[in-house]
Design a protein around this motif. Structure first.
Motif, PDB file in Angstrom:
ATOM      1  N   GLY A   1       0.891  -1.039   0.112  1.00 52.70           N
ATOM      2  CA  GLY A   1       0.075   0.053  -0.139  1.00 52.70           C
ATOM      3  C   GLY A   1       0.712   1.275   0.034  1.00 52.70           C
ATOM      4  O   GLY A   1       0.370   2.121  -0.626  1.00 52.70           O
ATOM      5  N   LYS A   2       2.125   0.984   0.599  1.00 51.70           N
ATOM      6  CA  LYS A   2       2.793   2.414   0.637  1.00 51.70           C
ATOM      7  C   LYS A   2       3.363   2.866  -0.906  1.00 51.70           C
ATOM      8  O   LYS A   2       3.410   4.032  -1.100  1.00 51.70           O
ATOM      9  N   TRP A   3       3.284   2.010  -1.885  1.00 55.77           N
ATOM     10  CA  TRP A   3       3.611   2.338  -3.116  1.00 55.77           C
ATOM     11  C   TRP A   3       2.418   2.677  -3.942  1.00 55.77           C
ATOM     12  O   TRP A   3       2.801   2.780  -5.292  1.00 55.77           O
ATOM     13  N   VAL A   4       1.313   2.192  -3.749  1.00 60.64           N
ATOM     14  CA  VAL A   4       0.128   2.568  -4.479  1.00 60.64           C
ATOM     15  C   VAL A   4      -0.231   3.901  -4.306  1.00 60.64           C
ATOM     16  O   VAL A   4      -0.738   4.426  -3.411  1.00 60.64           O
ATOM     17  N   ASN A   5      -0.214   4.639  -5.340  1.00 60.08           N
ATOM     18  CA  ASN A   5      -0.438   5.998  -5.482  1.00 60.08           C
ATOM     19  C   ASN A   5      -1.796   6.439  -6.194  1.00 60.08           C
ATOM     20  O   ASN A   5      -1.848   6.223  -7.414  1.00 60.08           O
ATOM     21  N   LYS A   6      -2.972   6.532  -5.567  1.00 60.31           N
ATOM     22  CA  LYS A   6      -4.098   6.711  -6.257  1.00 60.31           C
ATOM     23  C   LYS A   6      -4.257   8.083  -6.557  1.00 60.31           C
ATOM     24  O   LYS A   6      -4.182   9.078  -5.919  1.00 60.31           O
ATOM     25  N   VAL A   7      -4.378   8.639  -7.842  1.00 64.50           N
ATOM     26  CA  VAL A   7      -4.434   9.959  -8.443  1.00 64.50           C
ATOM     27  C   VAL A   7      -5.932  10.334  -8.094  1.00 64.50           C
ATOM     28  O   VAL A   7      -6.362  11.502  -7.862  1.00 64.50           O
ATOM     29  N   TYR A   8      -6.987   9.224  -8.469  1.00 67.52           N
ATOM     30  CA  TYR A   8      -8.375   9.509  -8.207  1.00 67.52           C
ATOM     31  C   TYR A   8      -9.011   8.297  -7.947  1.00 67.52           C
ATOM     32  O   TYR A   8      -8.373   7.244  -8.360  1.00 67.52           O
ATOM     33  N   CYS A   9     -10.074   8.254  -6.746  1.00 64.70           N
ATOM     34  CA  CYS A   9     -10.353   6.760  -6.332  1.00 64.70           C
ATOM     35  C   CYS A   9     -12.005   7.393  -5.832  1.00 64.70           C
ATOM     36  O   CYS A   9     -12.183   8.305  -5.257  1.00 64.70           O
ATOM     37  N   PHE A  10     -12.979   6.416  -6.062  1.00 61.19           N
ATOM     38  CA  PHE A  10     -14.193   6.382  -5.519  1.00 61.19           C
ATOM     39  C   PHE A  10     -14.173   6.308  -4.189  1.00 61.19           C
ATOM     40  O   PHE A  10     -14.827   6.919  -3.683  1.00 61.19           O
ATOM     41  N   CYS A  11     -13.000   6.111  -3.674  1.00 61.67           N
ATOM     42  CA  CYS A  11     -13.115   5.734  -2.268  1.00 61.67           C
ATOM     43  C   CYS A  11     -12.630   7.233  -1.537  1.00 61.67           C
ATOM     44  O   CYS A  11     -12.731   7.124  -0.267  1.00 61.67           O
ATOM     45  N   PHE A  12     -12.393   8.220  -2.368  1.00 61.18           N
ATOM     46  CA  PHE A  12     -12.172   9.283  -1.478  1.00 61.18           C
ATOM     47  C   PHE A  12     -13.413  10.226  -1.128  1.00 61.18           C
ATOM     48  O   PHE A  12     -13.444  11.091  -0.378  1.00 61.18           O
ATOM     49  N   ASP A  13     -14.498   9.411  -1.449  1.00 57.08           N
ATOM     50  CA  ASP A  13     -15.860  10.392  -1.314  1.00 57.08           C
ATOM     51  C   ASP A  13     -16.877   9.420  -0.647  1.00 57.08           C
ATOM     52  O   ASP A  13     -16.656   7.971  -1.086  1.00 57.08           O
ATOM     53  N   GLU A  14     -17.801   9.957  -0.125  1.00 55.88           N
ATOM     54  CA  GLU A  14     -19.056   8.944   0.231  1.00 55.88           C
ATOM     55  C   GLU A  14     -19.773   8.934  -1.174  1.00 55.88           C
ATOM     56  O   GLU A  14     -19.935   9.783  -1.685  1.00 55.88           O
ATOM     57  N   LEU A  15     -20.217   7.386  -1.109  1.00 52.99           N
ATOM     58  CA  LEU A  15     -20.978   7.170  -2.118  1.00 52.99           C
ATOM     59  C   LEU A  15     -22.616   7.117  -1.817  1.00 52.99           C
ATOM     60  O   LEU A  15     -22.768   6.620  -0.712  1.00 52.99           O
ATOM     61  N   ARG A  16     -23.507   7.733  -2.715  1.00 49.66           N
ATOM     62  CA  ARG A  16     -24.881   7.667  -2.372  1.00 49.66           C
ATOM     63  C   ARG A  16     -25.611   6.974  -3.709  1.00 49.66           C
ATOM     64  O   ARG A  16     -25.384   7.565  -4.874  1.00 49.66           O
ATOM     65  N   LEU A  17     -26.136   5.846  -3.479  1.00 45.96           N
ATOM     66  CA  LEU A  17     -26.782   5.219  -4.378  1.00 45.96           C
ATOM     67  C   LEU A  17     -28.361   5.180  -4.290  1.00 45.96           C
ATOM     68  O   LEU A  17     -28.603   4.619  -2.996  1.00 45.96           O
ATOM     69  N   ALA A  18     -28.910   5.357  -5.225  1.00 43.01           N
ATOM     70  CA  ALA A  18     -30.428   5.238  -4.890  1.00 43.01           C
ATOM     71  C   ALA A  18     -30.975   3.615  -4.910  1.00 43.01           C
ATOM     72  O   ALA A  18     -30.234   2.868  -5.487  1.00 43.01           O
ATOM     73  N   ALA A  19     -32.139   3.545  -4.753  1.00 41.77           N
ATOM     74  CA  ALA A  19     -32.701   2.092  -4.344  1.00 41.77           C
ATOM     75  C   ALA A  19     -32.491   1.560  -6.081  1.00 41.77           C
ATOM     76  O   ALA A  19     -32.832   1.973  -6.812  1.00 41.77           O
ATOM     77  N   GLY A  20     -31.674   0.372  -6.043  1.00 39.67           N
ATOM     78  CA  GLY A  20     -31.571  -0.242  -7.373  1.00 39.67           C
ATOM     79  C   GLY A  20     -30.519   0.262  -8.284  1.00 39.67           C
ATOM     80  O   GLY A  20     -30.541  -0.186  -9.172  1.00 39.67           O
ATOM     81  N   GLU A  21     -29.858   1.509  -7.828  1.00 35.42           N
ATOM     82  CA  GLU A  21     -29.316   2.335  -8.799  1.00 35.42           C
ATOM     83  C   GLU A  21     -27.811   1.301  -9.114  1.00 35.42           C
ATOM     84  O   GLU A  21     -26.981   0.647  -8.174  1.00 35.42           O
ATOM     85  N   THR A  22     -27.066   1.535 -10.293  1.00 36.16           N
ATOM     86  CA  THR A  22     -25.833   1.166 -10.350  1.00 36.16           C
ATOM     87  C   THR A  22     -25.105   2.183 -11.049  1.00 36.16           C
ATOM     88  O   THR A  22     -25.491   2.848 -11.842  1.00 36.16           O
TER      89      THR A  22
END
Length: 165
Positions: free
Chosen positions: A101-122
């Motif tokens: 993990g020390k060498w994995v540099n994420k430039v952008y990641c969905f894990c940076f933000d809270e995710l909100r999904l509507a019912a049944g949404e993909t």
């Protein structure tokens, strides 16, 4: 070498525009300059995902990719809300071996933000990352896994060494 690293700035902006992501911070630009200065080696990266309480289904577009260290790569995860109610939560990354993990540099990641999904949404959720060229030679493969936790079940800070890079 310095000029090559400096020349990566315009390339970085073009890469972000082509991938449809917002431009990252100066710190990320410096990380890209640093990893671009060392020689590359081939590496296998494996992807996995799971969900706490099975409220969402997560799966990467590819289970395994072969890439060179120091090169930017984009992987997309498909995340589906399996419930008939909205779900809010966050995906937490983990690495195997853990020290990678020390060498994995994420430039952008969905894990940076809270995710909100509507019912049944993909949704499609991208990760753009670079494996640093300084990754120790004895690490021949890296696994990147995401675990989704609804906000009421979120793990305590520091869970499993999860961190935003």
């Amino acid at each position: 070498m310095f000029m090559f690293g400096y020349a990566l700035v315009p390339l970085y902006y073009r890469l972000c525009a082509a991938l449809g992501i917002e431009v990252a911070s100066p710190q990320v630009l410096e990380e890209l300059r640093t990893v671009a200065a060392a020689p590359s080696r081939p590496l296998r990266v494996e992807f996995d995902a799971n969900s706490h309480n099975d409220v969402v289904a997560m799966r990467p577009a590819a289970r395994t990719v072969e890439l060179g260290t120091g090169t930017a790569h984009k992987i997309v995860y498909e995340i589906s809300n399996l419930t008939d109610a909205p779900v809010t939560g966050r995906a937490y990354p983990s690495y195997s071996p853990a020290r990678a993990g020390k060498w994995v540099n994420k430039v952008y990641c969905f894990c940076f933000d809270e995710l909100r999904l509507a019912a049944g949404e993909t949704i499609e959720a991208p990760v753009v990352f670079v494996i640093d060229r300084e990754l120790p030679e004895d690490i021949g493969a890296v696994a990147l896994s995401y675990s989704f936790y609804p906000e009421e079940a979120a793990p305590a800070e520091g869970h499993g060494g999860h961190q935003a890079h």
